[in-house]
Scaffold this motif. Structure first.
Motif, PDB file in Angstrom:
ATOM      1  N   ASN A 105      -8.867  37.550  28.089  1.00  0.00           N
ATOM      2  CA  ASN A 105      -8.219  38.075  29.285  1.00  0.00           C
ATOM      3  C   ASN A 105      -7.308  36.966  29.821  1.00  0.00           C
ATOM      4  OD1 ASN A 105     -10.080  40.661  30.023  1.00  0.00           O
ATOM      5  ND2 ASN A 105     -11.358  38.994  29.246  1.00  0.00           N
ATOM      6  N   PHE A 158      -4.865  35.358  32.433  1.00  0.00           N
ATOM      7  CA  PHE A 158      -4.444  35.364  33.831  1.00  0.00           C
ATOM      8  C   PHE A 158      -3.260  34.395  33.965  1.00  0.00           C
ATOM      9  CE2 PHE A 158      -8.890  36.296  35.872  1.00  0.00           C
ATOM     10  CZ  PHE A 158      -9.012  37.417  35.064  1.00  0.00           C
ATOM     11  N   ILE A 180      -6.594  30.998  31.819  1.00  0.00           N
ATOM     12  CA  ILE A 180      -5.827  30.942  33.065  1.00  0.00           C
ATOM     13  C   ILE A 180      -4.614  30.038  32.872  1.00  0.00           C
ATOM     14  CG2 ILE A 180      -5.879  30.268  35.499  1.00  0.00           C
ATOM     15  CD1 ILE A 180      -8.901  30.920  35.431  1.00  0.00           C
ATOM     16  N   ASN A 229      -3.260  39.900  33.759  1.00  0.00           N
ATOM     17  CA  ASN A 229      -3.400  39.878  35.208  1.00  0.00           C
ATOM     18  C   ASN A 229      -2.487  38.788  35.773  1.00  0.00           C
ATOM     19  OD1 ASN A 229      -4.314  40.203  37.837  1.00  0.00           O
ATOM     20  ND2 ASN A 229      -6.251  39.143  37.505  1.00  0.00           N
ATOM     21  N   ILE A 280      -1.271  36.934  38.965  1.00  0.00           N
ATOM     22  CA  ILE A 280      -1.834  36.729  40.300  1.00  0.00           C
ATOM     23  C   ILE A 280      -0.842  35.966  41.169  1.00  0.00           C
ATOM     24  CG2 ILE A 280      -3.745  35.734  41.616  1.00  0.00           C
ATOM     25  CD1 ILE A 280      -5.453  35.923  39.086  1.00  0.00           C
TER      26      ILE A 280
END
Length: 302
Positions: free
Chosen positions: A102, A104, A188, A216, A218
């Protein structure tokens, strides 16, 4: 916390209706004035405040004399629904999936606390048994990689960066691909801070996004800039598909209501807040649940 203080002020205003024998136009106007004052003091965008007042007035018929009609509850419900619109864009937040990568990507203004937030976010997931890592793609700010390196080492979080490579797109891509091959679940990516007037940095942000294809994106917002966030949030949203908002430095500023403008501008939920400098001073935020809790505990019980 400023948003909790805001909740208490609004709850107090709504509770006052329960001791009012007759609900008149003057009573409703006074209530809405108190709520508007509380929102403006918290630095909520004034256009949103005025719209809230108008929407509540439109939803209430003061002259309706229907038997058994509870006007206090009608007003409380109308206010609650409008407040919920401010903090809940109606878009589900991104939820990472176990066992897969995932990605980010954090974006935001210079000085928003983005690099520190990257470490806090990684630490949050690591403590919850996710295989987590950091990629420093900020080649614009001197010392950004050293900061990530120091923070990540202290927190025992794997990290990737370079002292020699100057292209953030290359660093971001190589770092993400390396960690994907190693089976990391939360990757991240820290990016350079930028301003809406810096076209070249915005184009760079888009190139990084295209290279790593984040799940994602952010937007990291400093609570202290208040309503000035709205124009910046819109500019970021126009370049990349912002999925979530994190508010930093919310512990020491009265302008936290400006965060609500970020929600309205990005149509993305605020999912975390930074409440201090330490790595664990980082909280999951559910503004809609905050409102519901105040509603349940402080209003409906009266």
């Amino acid at each position: 916390m400023v948003l909790a203080d805001l909740g208490r002020k609004i709850s107090s205003a709504l509770r006052s209706l329960n001791s009012t024998p007759t609900i008149s136009k003057e009573v409703l106007d006074d209530l809405l004035k108190k709520i508007a004052t509380a929102l403006i003091e918290a630095d909520v965008n004034i256009r949103q405040v005025l719209q809230l007042r108008e929407n509540v007035k439109s939803a209430i018929s003061i002259n309706d004399q229907a038997a058994g009609l509870n006007k206090q509850q009608m007003i409380q419900t109308a206010v609650f629904r409008e407040l919920l619109k401010l903090v809940d864009p109606g878009v589900p937040e991104y939820k990472p999936t176990k066992g897969k990568a995932n990605v980010f990507m954090l974006v935001g203004l210079q000085g928003s606390g983005k690099t520190t937030t990257c470490t806090k976010l990684a630490y949050y997931y690591m403590k919850r048994n996710w295989k987590t890592c950091l990629v420093c793609a900020d080649t614009f700010r001197a010392g950004a990689y050293d900061q990530i390196k120091q923070n990540a080492t202290k927190a025992r979080i794997p990290f990737y960066g370079s002292y020699t490579e100057s292209d953030p797109v290359v660093i971001a891509y190589d770092g993400v691909e390396t960690f994907k091959r190693e089976g990391f679940e939360i990757i991240i990516v820290d990016t350079s801070g930028r301003h809406k007037q810096e076209d070249s940095l915005f184009e760079e942000m888009l190139q990084v996004s295209n290279a790593v294809k984040p799940d994602n994106v952010i937007f990291v917002m400093d609570a202290s800039i208040g309503q000035a966030c709205e124009a910046q949030a819109k500019a970021f949203k126009q370049k990349v598909d912002i999925c979530s908002v994190i508010i930093t430095k919310l512990d020491g500023h009265a302008k936290g209501g400006g965060a609500l403008s970020a929600v309205a501008s990005t149509k993305s939920p605020i999912v975390f807040i930074g409440t201090g400098e330490k790595i664990d001073e980082f909280e999951l935020l559910r503004l809609n649940l905050l409102l519901e809790n105040y509603w349940d505990m402080e209003i409906c019980q009266d």
